[in-house]
Write a protein that holds these residues in place. Structure first.
Motif, PDB file in Angstrom:
ATOM      1  N   LEU A   8       9.255  -6.847   2.167  1.00 33.41           N
ATOM      2  CA  LEU A   8       9.376  -7.755   1.028  1.00 33.41           C
ATOM      3  C   LEU A   8       8.284  -8.822   1.052  1.00 33.41           C
ATOM      4  O   LEU A   8       7.753  -9.196  -0.001  1.00 33.41           O
ATOM      5  N   GLU A   9       7.924  -9.290   2.231  1.00 30.50           N
ATOM      6  CA  GLU A   9       6.835 -10.265   2.355  1.00 30.50           C
ATOM      7  C   GLU A   9       5.510  -9.647   1.926  1.00 30.50           C
ATOM      8  O   GLU A   9       4.691 -10.297   1.266  1.00 30.50           O
ATOM      9  N   ARG A  10       5.285  -8.404   2.321  1.00 25.98           N
ATOM     10  CA  ARG A  10       4.077  -7.687   1.920  1.00 25.98           C
ATOM     11  C   ARG A  10       3.993  -7.571   0.403  1.00 25.98           C
ATOM     12  O   ARG A  10       2.941  -7.817  -0.201  1.00 25.98           O
ATOM     13  N   ILE A  11       5.119  -7.223  -0.209  1.00 28.81           N
ATOM     14  CA  ILE A  11       5.169  -7.092  -1.665  1.00 28.81           C
ATOM     15  C   ILE A  11       4.888  -8.440  -2.324  1.00 28.81           C
ATOM     16  O   ILE A  11       4.093  -8.527  -3.262  1.00 28.81           O
ATOM     17  N   THR A  12       5.512  -9.500  -1.824  1.00 29.44           N
ATOM     18  CA  THR A  12       5.304 -10.836  -2.380  1.00 29.44           C
ATOM     19  C   THR A  12       3.833 -11.234  -2.305  1.00 29.44           C
ATOM     20  O   THR A  12       3.273 -11.759  -3.272  1.00 29.44           O
ATOM     21  N   GLY A  13       3.202 -10.970  -1.180  1.00 30.52           N
ATOM     22  CA  GLY A  13       1.782 -11.275  -1.040  1.00 30.52           C
ATOM     23  C   GLY A  13       0.937 -10.509  -2.045  1.00 30.52           C
ATOM     24  O   GLY A  13       0.027 -11.075  -2.665  1.00 30.52           O
ATOM     25  N   LEU A  14       1.243  -9.244  -2.233  1.00 29.29           N
ATOM     26  CA  LEU A  14       0.481  -8.430  -3.178  1.00 29.29           C
ATOM     27  C   LEU A  14       0.705  -8.867  -4.620  1.00 29.29           C
ATOM     28  O   LEU A  14      -0.204  -8.782  -5.451  1.00 29.29           O
ATOM     29  N   GLU A  31      -0.677   0.533  -3.724  1.00 27.85           N
ATOM     30  CA  GLU A  31      -0.162   1.910  -3.765  1.00 27.85           C
ATOM     31  C   GLU A  31       0.520   2.280  -2.449  1.00 27.85           C
ATOM     32  O   GLU A  31       1.607   2.874  -2.455  1.00 27.85           O
ATOM     33  N   ASP A  32      -0.099   1.927  -1.341  1.00 30.03           N
ATOM     34  CA  ASP A  32       0.490   2.219  -0.032  1.00 30.03           C
ATOM     35  C   ASP A  32       1.811   1.481   0.156  1.00 30.03           C
ATOM     36  O   ASP A  32       2.780   2.028   0.703  1.00 30.03           O
ATOM     37  N   THR A  33       1.856   0.249  -0.298  1.00 31.81           N
ATOM     38  CA  THR A  33       3.082  -0.548  -0.170  1.00 31.81           C
ATOM     39  C   THR A  33       4.181   0.026  -1.050  1.00 31.81           C
ATOM     40  O   THR A  33       5.346   0.077  -0.642  1.00 31.81           O
ATOM     41  N   LEU A  34       3.832   0.471  -2.250  1.00 31.68           N
ATOM     42  CA  LEU A  34       4.834   1.118  -3.105  1.00 31.68           C
ATOM     43  C   LEU A  34       5.378   2.378  -2.439  1.00 31.68           C
ATOM     44  O   LEU A  34       6.589   2.614  -2.458  1.00 31.68           O
ATOM     45  N   ARG A  91      11.875  -5.797  -6.501  1.00 30.46           N
ATOM     46  CA  ARG A  91      10.533  -6.159  -6.044  1.00 30.46           C
ATOM     47  C   ARG A  91       9.545  -5.010  -6.255  1.00 30.46           C
ATOM     48  O   ARG A  91       8.394  -5.232  -6.624  1.00 30.46           O
ATOM     49  N   LEU A  92       9.988  -3.781  -6.018  1.00 30.25           N
ATOM     50  CA  LEU A  92       9.120  -2.622  -6.250  1.00 30.25           C
ATOM     51  C   LEU A  92       8.791  -2.480  -7.733  1.00 30.25           C
ATOM     52  O   LEU A  92       7.651  -2.157  -8.086  1.00 30.25           O
TER      53      LEU A  92
END
Length: 106
Positions: A8-14, A31-34, A91-92
């Motif tokens: 979730l932190e990674r998503i927030t940063g992106l 794309e990798d995070t998704l 988030r996604l």
């Protein structure tokens, strides 16, 4: 199951256009995070199904306090999984929309 917070932190940063890995293009990292996020969502859905199955089994055979305690614990975990899954899906979805806007702007 793995902790959801780092993802979730990674998503927030992106979502704020901050890349965690400066060696990767932002779009690639999104794309990798998704991909990682949807894989995690599938794991949560599988856990949810296992919990529901076990709750169903126990509901038919609760004979004493031990089974009742297990049923209560499973119900609590099911609520937690549902909340995690909803938060992750939200988030996604936001990241997917953001990726589309980043691609359109390029």
């Amino acid at each position: 199951m793995a902790d959801l917070a780092p993802l979730l932190e990674r998503i927030t940063g992106l979502l704020k256009n901050r890349s965690a890995d400066t060696g990767k293009p932002l779009v690639t990292e999104m794309e990798d995070t998704l991909t990682d996020g949807y894989a995690r969502a599938l794991q949560l859905e599988a856990e949810r199904l296992r919990l529901e199955r076990r709750i169903g089994e126990l509901a038919h055979s609760v004979d004493g306090p031990e089974e009742a305690d297990e049923l209560k614990a499973l119900a609590g975990r099911l609520r937690d999984v549902d909340a995690e899954l909803e938060r992750l899906r939200n988030r996604l979805g936001a990241l997917q929309k953001h990726l589309a806007s980043v691609r359109a702007a390029a």
